[in-house]
Design an enzyme around this catalytic site. Structure first.
Site, PDB file in Angstrom:
ATOM      1  N   ASP A 208       0.866  -1.180   0.000  1.00 53.27           N
ATOM      2  CA  ASP A 208       0.000   0.000   0.000  1.00 53.27           C
ATOM      3  C   ASP A 208       0.906   1.234   0.000  1.00 53.27           C
ATOM      4  O   ASP A 208       2.003   1.212   0.579  1.00 53.27           O
ATOM      5  CB  ASP A 208      -0.874   0.047   1.246  1.00 53.27           C
ATOM      6  CG  ASP A 208      -1.708  -1.208   1.421  1.00 53.27           C
ATOM      7  OD1 ASP A 208      -2.285  -1.674   0.426  1.00 53.27           O
ATOM      8  OD2 ASP A 208      -1.776  -1.724   2.558  1.00 53.27           O
ATOM      9  N   ASP A 247      -1.556  -2.585  -4.412  1.00 46.58           N
ATOM     10  CA  ASP A 247      -2.568  -2.977  -3.439  1.00 46.58           C
ATOM     11  C   ASP A 247      -3.413  -1.749  -3.097  1.00 46.58           C
ATOM     12  O   ASP A 247      -3.952  -1.119  -3.989  1.00 46.58           O
ATOM     13  CB  ASP A 247      -1.892  -3.600  -2.212  1.00 46.58           C
ATOM     14  CG  ASP A 247      -2.862  -4.396  -1.344  1.00 46.58           C
ATOM     15  OD1 ASP A 247      -4.047  -4.529  -1.716  1.00 46.58           O
ATOM     16  OD2 ASP A 247      -2.435  -4.884  -0.288  1.00 46.58           O
ATOM     17  N   ASP A 251      -4.675   1.751   3.506  1.00 50.02           N
ATOM     18  CA  ASP A 251      -5.383   0.694   4.225  1.00 50.02           C
ATOM     19  C   ASP A 251      -5.202   0.894   5.724  1.00 50.02           C
ATOM     20  O   ASP A 251      -4.098   1.222   6.200  1.00 50.02           O
ATOM     21  CB  ASP A 251      -4.871  -0.686   3.815  1.00 50.02           C
ATOM     22  CG  ASP A 251      -5.475  -1.158   2.489  1.00 50.02           C
ATOM     23  OD1 ASP A 251      -6.168  -0.345   1.839  1.00 50.02           O
ATOM     24  OD2 ASP A 251      -5.250  -2.311   2.111  1.00 50.02           O
ATOM     25  N   ARG A 303     -13.794   0.403  -2.988  1.00 48.28           N
ATOM     26  CA  ARG A 303     -13.223   0.647  -1.657  1.00 48.28           C
ATOM     27  C   ARG A 303     -12.908   2.118  -1.431  1.00 48.28           C
ATOM     28  O   ARG A 303     -11.750   2.520  -1.291  1.00 48.28           O
ATOM     29  CB  ARG A 303     -11.976  -0.201  -1.420  1.00 48.28           C
ATOM     30  CG  ARG A 303     -12.240  -1.684  -1.436  1.00 48.28           C
ATOM     31  CD  ARG A 303     -10.990  -2.466  -1.058  1.00 48.28           C
ATOM     32  NE  ARG A 303     -11.235  -3.914  -1.142  1.00 48.28           N
ATOM     33  CZ  ARG A 303     -10.322  -4.838  -0.900  1.00 48.28           C
ATOM     34  NH1 ARG A 303      -9.097  -4.476  -0.556  1.00 48.28           N
ATOM     35  NH2 ARG A 303     -10.609  -6.120  -1.006  1.00 48.28           N
TER      36      ARG A 303
END
Length: 430
Positions: A208, A247, A251, A303
């Site tokens: 990330d 990714d 996150d 997301r």
């Protein structure tokens, strides 16, 4: 003539009294304002504001950044990033590419040949090429994973501060501020094939651009995060799946808590923001309290965010889905035991995307929403979701079990939409 000379003299005097350029505002010791979201709870977030002069750094390359981060130490520190720092560089500052990391005989063609589902089947990869992939991935991780410790402030200087190819990781740390910085292209050279993911298999990537893992009291402000340089949509397809190289953009997982993300921009990416990493991670109950306000999500497939367990306040954000979006899936993901309180957000989409497409549920039961604008018109996302999914999924309820009390002024969706378009992201005045 005398009057003219007097006017000129006064003008010159005025020029002498006004500096040629005002001093740039130093945000490095600024702390999160009271009530500005969940990160203001329980003592607030001050980052490295208490750092002494010996622990204030201006860095211009990876080596300097690594020294300043000090292995993720808890010593109060302020790190100012000037210009572009490329994480994929050696100790001399020379650029490294994927071939430089490859070791033990790893090769993509060999890897694809070894684990082709038509011959390998559905078992997880194992054997020489998987071991070589792991060893190669470890070599890249040594360069691009950058641990951020407690009591740290990281700020970009000016309007062009960039961290390229790196993965900032705030792991089991407390009291961190990251501001005015572009995080770009956390590119994984060695994705792993996972045959049983999603029924059809998928490629799993490692990095990330910013990962909060067991982190508490974190303020992310005026950050821009994207895949700029290597968009996944331009990657090839292997085993009938897009060969993903990225990714998440941000996150927030593994029991992270008390986080505020403000005035930031997330763009040109698939899975932008995951809050809570597993349906069985019941230890996340009572944690993952996150505020997202005045952020822009542009050209994001899904997301934005997807939430498990957490109490998430989502207000005054702007969502833009481009006209050529062919793979858009949803924006707000309601997952296991989540409680999302969404207020006054604005969505812009092309005609083939309906309001019902903006929300998706996986085992989630609750979504509070109010003041939503969809292409300029007020909509009730909860009512639309329930009507659209009637008979196929259980209805969502508006009772999320909590009411936000820590927040800045909540503007109308229309006002916030305009302000975020002008002011969100790195290089914009905080």
């Amino acid at each position: 003539m005398r009057k003219r000379h007097l006017v000129v003299a006064l003008g010159l005097l005025g020029m002498l009294c006004v500096p040629a350029h005002a001093e740039a505002r130093d945000i490095s010791r600024e702390t999160l304002a009271p009530n500005d979201g969940w990160a203001a709870a329980d003592g607030g977030t001050t980052g490295g504001a208490a750092a002494d002069g010996a622990h204030v750094y201006t860095v211009t390359d990876r080596a300097g950044l690594v020294r300043a981060l000090d292995g993720g130490s808890d010593t109060p520190k302020i790190i100012k990033i000037a210009g572009t720092i490329d994480a994929n560089t050696d100790d001399d500052g020379d650029r490294l590419d994927c071939a430089d990391y490859a070791t033990d005989g790893y090769g993509l063609k060999k890897y694809l040949g070894a684990y082709d589902p038509r011959t390998w089947g559905s078992a997880p990869p194992s054997g020489p090429q998987e071991e070589a992939r792991k060893a190669s991935a470890a070599r890249q991780a040594e360069r691009v994973v950058l641990p951020v410790g407690s009591n740290t402030t990281i700020v970009g200087l000016g309007s062009k501060a960039v961290l390229k190819g790196g993965s900032l990781q705030v792991s089991n740390a407390d009291n961190v501020i990251i501001r005015n910085l572009e995080l770009r292209d956390a590119y994984d050279c060695f994705p792993v094939w996972q045959p049983n993911t999603g029924g059809l298999g998928d490629w799993k990537t490692a990095y990330d651009t910013l990962w909060l893992r067991g982190a508490t009291h974190v303020w992310v402000d005026h950050v821009t995060a994207s895949d700029k340089g290597h968009p996944d949509e331009k990657e090839p397809t292997y085993f009938a799946r897009n060969y993903l190289r990225h990714d998440g953009l941000l996150d927030i997982t593994n029991g992270s808590d008390l986080v505020t993300v403000s005035w930031s921009r997330f763009a040109d990416h698939d899975k932008a923001m995951l809050i809570g990493n597993g349906d069985t991670a019941t230890g996340d109950r009572g944690k993952l309290r996150v505020t997202l306000h005045h952020n822009e999500f542009e050209s994001v497939v899904q997301r934005a965010p997807r939430v498990r367990f957490g109490q998430v306040h989502l207000y005054n954000n702007r969502y833009v889905v481009p006209d050529d979006a062919h793979d858009y899936r949803y924006s707000v993901g309601v997952s296991t035991e989540s409680g999302i309180h969404a207020e006054n957000n604005a969505f812009h989409t092309p005609g083939h995307i309906e309001a019902a497409d903006l929300v998706k549920s996986w085992n989630g039961t609750a979504l509070h929403q109010s003041g939503t604008l969809f292409n300029g018109y007020p909509v009730d996302l909860l009512a639309i979701y329930n009507a659209y999914n009637s008979g196929s999924e259980r209805d969502l309820t508006a009772d999320v079990g909590w009411t936000p009390t820590l927040h800045t002024k909540i503007d109308s969706a229309g006002t916030a939409d305009r302000e975020v378009a002008r002011g969100a992201g790195a290089g914009r005045t905080p």
